[in-house]
Design a protein around this motif. Structure first.
Motif, PDB file in Angstrom:
ATOM      1  N   VAL A 278      47.408 -20.069  -0.369  1.00 40.63           N
ATOM      2  CA  VAL A 278      48.271 -18.889  -0.429  1.00 40.63           C
ATOM      3  C   VAL A 278      47.575 -17.750   0.295  1.00 40.63           C
ATOM      4  O   VAL A 278      46.397 -17.487   0.057  1.00 40.63           O
ATOM      5  CB  VAL A 278      48.555 -18.482  -1.896  1.00 40.63           C
ATOM      6  CG1 VAL A 278      49.226 -17.119  -1.960  1.00 40.63           C
ATOM      7  CG2 VAL A 278      49.415 -19.525  -2.579  1.00 40.63           C
ATOM      8  N   GLU A 279      48.297 -17.098   1.220  1.00 38.80           N
ATOM      9  CA  GLU A 279      47.741 -15.939   1.913  1.00 38.80           C
ATOM     10  C   GLU A 279      48.266 -14.674   1.257  1.00 38.80           C
ATOM     11  O   GLU A 279      49.467 -14.517   1.053  1.00 38.80           O
ATOM     12  CB  GLU A 279      48.094 -15.933   3.394  1.00 38.80           C
ATOM     13  CG  GLU A 279      47.493 -14.747   4.126  1.00 38.80           C
ATOM     14  CD  GLU A 279      47.670 -14.802   5.635  1.00 38.80           C
ATOM     15  OE1 GLU A 279      47.316 -13.810   6.294  1.00 38.80           O
ATOM     16  OE2 GLU A 279      48.151 -15.826   6.143  1.00 38.80           O
ATOM     17  N   LEU A 280      47.343 -13.764   0.947  1.00 37.12           N
ATOM     18  CA  LEU A 280      47.691 -12.515   0.295  1.00 37.12           C
ATOM     19  C   LEU A 280      47.474 -11.347   1.248  1.00 37.12           C
ATOM     20  O   LEU A 280      47.067 -11.528   2.400  1.00 37.12           O
ATOM     21  CB  LEU A 280      46.858 -12.348  -0.980  1.00 37.12           C
ATOM     22  CG  LEU A 280      47.011 -13.487  -1.992  1.00 37.12           C
ATOM     23  CD1 LEU A 280      46.030 -13.316  -3.130  1.00 37.12           C
ATOM     24  CD2 LEU A 280      48.434 -13.549  -2.519  1.00 37.12           C
ATOM     25  N   GLU A 281      47.743 -10.155   0.743  1.00 37.80           N
ATOM     26  CA  GLU A 281      47.561  -8.950   1.532  1.00 37.80           C
ATOM     27  C   GLU A 281      46.143  -8.886   2.074  1.00 37.80           C
ATOM     28  O   GLU A 281      45.202  -9.358   1.448  1.00 37.80           O
ATOM     29  CB  GLU A 281      47.842  -7.745   0.625  1.00 37.80           C
ATOM     30  CG  GLU A 281      47.786  -6.394   1.329  1.00 37.80           C
ATOM     31  CD  GLU A 281      48.018  -5.270   0.341  1.00 37.80           C
ATOM     32  OE1 GLU A 281      49.110  -4.705   0.355  1.00 37.80           O
ATOM     33  OE2 GLU A 281      47.103  -4.979  -0.449  1.00 37.80           O
ATOM     34  N   ASP A 282      45.975  -8.302   3.254  1.00 40.82           N
ATOM     35  CA  ASP A 282      44.667  -8.143   3.900  1.00 40.82           C
ATOM     36  C   ASP A 282      44.145  -9.459   4.470  1.00 40.82           C
ATOM     37  O   ASP A 282      42.987  -9.545   4.858  1.00 40.82           O
ATOM     38  CB  ASP A 282      43.646  -7.556   2.920  1.00 40.82           C
ATOM     39  CG  ASP A 282      42.894  -6.354   3.497  1.00 40.82           C
ATOM     40  OD1 ASP A 282      43.288  -5.889   4.576  1.00 40.82           O
ATOM     41  OD2 ASP A 282      41.930  -5.903   2.877  1.00 40.82           O
ATOM     42  N   GLY A 283      44.988 -10.518   4.459  1.00 40.74           N
ATOM     43  CA  GLY A 283      44.587 -11.793   5.030  1.00 40.74           C
ATOM     44  C   GLY A 283      43.703 -12.639   4.150  1.00 40.74           C
ATOM     45  O   GLY A 283      43.178 -13.667   4.594  1.00 40.74           O
ATOM     46  N   VAL A 284      43.520 -12.242   2.880  1.00 35.60           N
ATOM     47  CA  VAL A 284      42.707 -13.028   1.954  1.00 35.60           C
ATOM     48  C   VAL A 284      43.445 -14.323   1.609  1.00 35.60           C
ATOM     49  O   VAL A 284      44.630 -14.295   1.275  1.00 35.60           O
ATOM     50  CB  VAL A 284      42.402 -12.230   0.666  1.00 35.60           C
ATOM     51  CG1 VAL A 284      41.632 -13.092  -0.331  1.00 35.60           C
ATOM     52  CG2 VAL A 284      41.615 -10.963   0.995  1.00 35.60           C
ATOM     53  N   LEU A 285      42.746 -15.453   1.728  1.00 35.04           N
ATOM     54  CA  LEU A 285      43.343 -16.757   1.444  1.00 35.04           C
ATOM     55  C   LEU A 285      42.811 -17.307   0.128  1.00 35.04           C
ATOM     56  O   LEU A 285      41.599 -17.271  -0.120  1.00 35.04           O
ATOM     57  CB  LEU A 285      43.018 -17.758   2.556  1.00 35.04           C
ATOM     58  CG  LEU A 285      43.566 -17.479   3.946  1.00 35.04           C
ATOM     59  CD1 LEU A 285      43.054 -18.528   4.925  1.00 35.04           C
ATOM     60  CD2 LEU A 285      45.084 -17.478   3.937  1.00 35.04           C
ATOM     61  N   TYR A 286      43.719 -17.822  -0.705  1.00 33.75           N
ATOM     62  CA  TYR A 286      43.341 -18.519  -1.931  1.00 33.75           C
ATOM     63  C   TYR A 286      43.718 -19.986  -1.769  1.00 33.75           C
ATOM     64  O   TYR A 286      44.843 -20.299  -1.381  1.00 33.75           O
ATOM     65  CB  TYR A 286      44.087 -17.944  -3.138  1.00 33.75           C
ATOM     66  CG  TYR A 286      43.401 -16.788  -3.818  1.00 33.75           C
ATOM     67  CD1 TYR A 286      42.511 -15.974  -3.129  1.00 33.75           C
ATOM     68  CD2 TYR A 286      43.629 -16.509  -5.155  1.00 33.75           C
ATOM     69  CE1 TYR A 286      41.881 -14.912  -3.755  1.00 33.75           C
ATOM     70  CE2 TYR A 286      43.011 -15.440  -5.788  1.00 33.75           C
ATOM     71  CZ  TYR A 286      42.137 -14.650  -5.076  1.00 33.75           C
ATOM     72  OH  TYR A 286      41.514 -13.609  -5.692  1.00 33.75           O
TER      73      TYR A 286
ATOM     74  N   PHE B  50      40.342 -22.751 -10.856  1.00 35.51           N
ATOM     75  CA  PHE B  50      39.231 -23.070  -9.970  1.00 35.51           C
ATOM     76  C   PHE B  50      39.763 -23.010  -8.551  1.00 35.51           C
ATOM     77  O   PHE B  50      40.682 -23.755  -8.193  1.00 35.51           O
ATOM     78  CB  PHE B  50      38.703 -24.473 -10.304  1.00 35.51           C
ATOM     79  CG  PHE B  50      37.512 -24.909  -9.481  1.00 35.51           C
ATOM     80  CD1 PHE B  50      36.491 -24.027  -9.154  1.00 35.51           C
ATOM     81  CD2 PHE B  50      37.417 -26.219  -9.045  1.00 35.51           C
ATOM     82  CE1 PHE B  50      35.398 -24.439  -8.412  1.00 35.51           C
ATOM     83  CE2 PHE B  50      36.322 -26.646  -8.299  1.00 35.51           C
ATOM     84  CZ  PHE B  50      35.315 -25.746  -7.990  1.00 35.51           C
ATOM     85  N   PHE B  51      39.238 -22.076  -7.751  1.00 38.59           N
ATOM     86  CA  PHE B  51      39.777 -21.905  -6.415  1.00 38.59           C
ATOM     87  C   PHE B  51      38.727 -21.403  -5.439  1.00 38.59           C
ATOM     88  O   PHE B  51      37.650 -20.955  -5.827  1.00 38.59           O
ATOM     89  CB  PHE B  51      40.978 -20.951  -6.440  1.00 38.59           C
ATOM     90  CG  PHE B  51      40.653 -19.574  -6.957  1.00 38.59           C
ATOM     91  CD1 PHE B  51      40.316 -18.552  -6.085  1.00 38.59           C
ATOM     92  CD2 PHE B  51      40.689 -19.287  -8.299  1.00 38.59           C
ATOM     93  CE1 PHE B  51      40.011 -17.288  -6.535  1.00 38.59           C
ATOM     94  CE2 PHE B  51      40.384 -18.021  -8.773  1.00 38.59           C
ATOM     95  CZ  PHE B  51      40.037 -17.017  -7.894  1.00 38.59           C
ATOM     96  N   GLU B  52      39.067 -21.500  -4.157  1.00 37.74           N
ATOM     97  CA  GLU B  52      38.224 -20.990  -3.084  1.00 37.74           C
ATOM     98  C   GLU B  52      38.957 -19.817  -2.454  1.00 37.74           C
ATOM     99  O   GLU B  52      40.168 -19.861  -2.266  1.00 37.74           O
ATOM    100  CB  GLU B  52      38.000 -22.085  -2.038  1.00 37.74           C
ATOM    101  CG  GLU B  52      37.247 -21.641  -0.805  1.00 37.74           C
ATOM    102  CD  GLU B  52      37.248 -22.738   0.246  1.00 37.74           C
ATOM    103  OE1 GLU B  52      36.279 -23.517   0.275  1.00 37.74           O
ATOM    104  OE2 GLU B  52      38.229 -22.812   1.025  1.00 37.74           O
ATOM    105  N   SER B  53      38.219 -18.766  -2.154  1.00 36.43           N
ATOM    106  CA  SER B  53      38.839 -17.624  -1.490  1.00 36.43           C
ATOM    107  C   SER B  53      38.122 -17.344  -0.175  1.00 36.43           C
ATOM    108  O   SER B  53      36.900 -17.434  -0.093  1.00 36.43           O
ATOM    109  CB  SER B  53      38.821 -16.390  -2.392  1.00 36.43           C
ATOM    110  OG  SER B  53      37.520 -16.145  -2.874  1.00 36.43           O
ATOM    111  N   THR B  54      38.918 -17.023   0.841  1.00 35.65           N
ATOM    112  CA  THR B  54      38.392 -16.712   2.166  1.00 35.65           C
ATOM    113  C   THR B  54      38.743 -15.267   2.486  1.00 35.65           C
ATOM    114  O   THR B  54      39.903 -14.871   2.385  1.00 35.65           O
ATOM    115  CB  THR B  54      38.999 -17.647   3.228  1.00 35.65           C
ATOM    116  OG1 THR B  54      38.693 -19.008   2.882  1.00 35.65           O
ATOM    117  CG2 THR B  54      38.453 -17.349   4.608  1.00 35.65           C
ATOM    118  N   TYR B  55      37.737 -14.483   2.860  1.00 35.27           N
ATOM    119  CA  TYR B  55      37.908 -13.055   3.106  1.00 35.27           C
ATOM    120  C   TYR B  55      37.617 -12.749   4.577  1.00 35.27           C
ATOM    121  O   TYR B  55      36.463 -12.865   5.015  1.00 35.27           O
ATOM    122  CB  TYR B  55      36.956 -12.236   2.250  1.00 35.27           C
ATOM    123  CG  TYR B  55      37.000 -12.545   0.771  1.00 35.27           C
ATOM    124  CD1 TYR B  55      37.747 -11.781  -0.108  1.00 35.27           C
ATOM    125  CD2 TYR B  55      36.269 -13.623   0.245  1.00 35.27           C
ATOM    126  CE1 TYR B  55      37.781 -12.065  -1.467  1.00 35.27           C
ATOM    127  CE2 TYR B  55      36.295 -13.913  -1.110  1.00 35.27           C
ATOM    128  CZ  TYR B  55      37.050 -13.133  -1.954  1.00 35.27           C
ATOM    129  OH  TYR B  55      37.083 -13.428  -3.297  1.00 35.27           O
TER     130      TYR B  55
END
Length: 202
Positions: A102-110, A123-128
């Motif tokens: 899922v892509e959120l505001e500011d391009g942060v990916l979950y 339990f998840f990975e986030s990309t900033y």
């Protein structure tokens, strides 16, 4: 951003919005009910559900808390389907192509890491991306649960009310989610972290 990338981003926003709408309807809540719980306008909730507006991480966490569902539920129902179809030995397997992002505001990916919905745990990975942050403006955020995180790549800065902590690759941190905080990538390269949020620590 190319036209193809813009179209893909729009589809992802619509998918997230549709999931949030389905979850709201399953809980028997109207747009007004959810808006009142979040303290925002009905129009803002409607725009998120239609994929017109991407929620921030803070807003998404507030929405799942208001709906009384785990974060994992916003990705899709496939995790629950896999859990119900566990093997005879009891394990549940998810291949890399099955993992929803899922892509959120500011391009942060979950990206969900648990192969099946696990009660009381997200339990998840986030990309900033460089310059991105979790939260709205400079505000510190709170949500439910107890957080455990490890930086895998790049550098993250976590700001609390009284201090800041900078985490590099291999560094870990844990704190109650109701402690006001803000996570940001102030570096010039992508940062990736894995997070475990425990909702029931009794």
């Amino acid at each position: 951003m190319t036209a193809k990338e813009q179209a893909l981003e729009a589809l992802e926003s619509e998918h997230l919005g549709a999931r949030l709408r389905a979850l709201r309807q399953q809980r028997g809540l109207s747009l007004r009910d959810l808006a009142d719980r979040l303290g925002i306008s009905v129009s803002a909730v409607s725009q998120i559900e239609r994929g017109v507006l991407q929620p921030s991480v803070n807003r998404l966490l507030a929405m799942v808390s208001a709906l009384g569902v785990p974060l994992a539920r916003v990705f899709d129902d496939s995790a629950r389907d896999r859990a119900s179809g566990a093997s005879a030995t009891g394990y549940v397997l998810a291949r890399s192509g099955d993992i929803a992002t899922v892509e959120l505001e500011d391009g942060v990916l979950y990206r969900r890491l648990s192969p099946a919905e696990t009660r009381g745990v997200d339990f998840f990975e986030s990309t900033y991306p460089p310059g991105s942050h979790v939260g709205e403006g400079n505000a510190l955020i709170t949500h439910t649960g107890y957080e455990v995180g490890t930086v895998e790549l790049g550098e993250l800065t976590i700001r609390f009310e009284q201090e800041e902590v900078v985490l590099g690759p291999g560094d870990s941190i844990t704190f109650p989610c109701d402690v006001p905080h803000r996570i940001a990538n102030r570096g010039h390269r992508v940062a990736i972290a894995t997070w475990l949020i425990v909702h029931d620590v009794r």
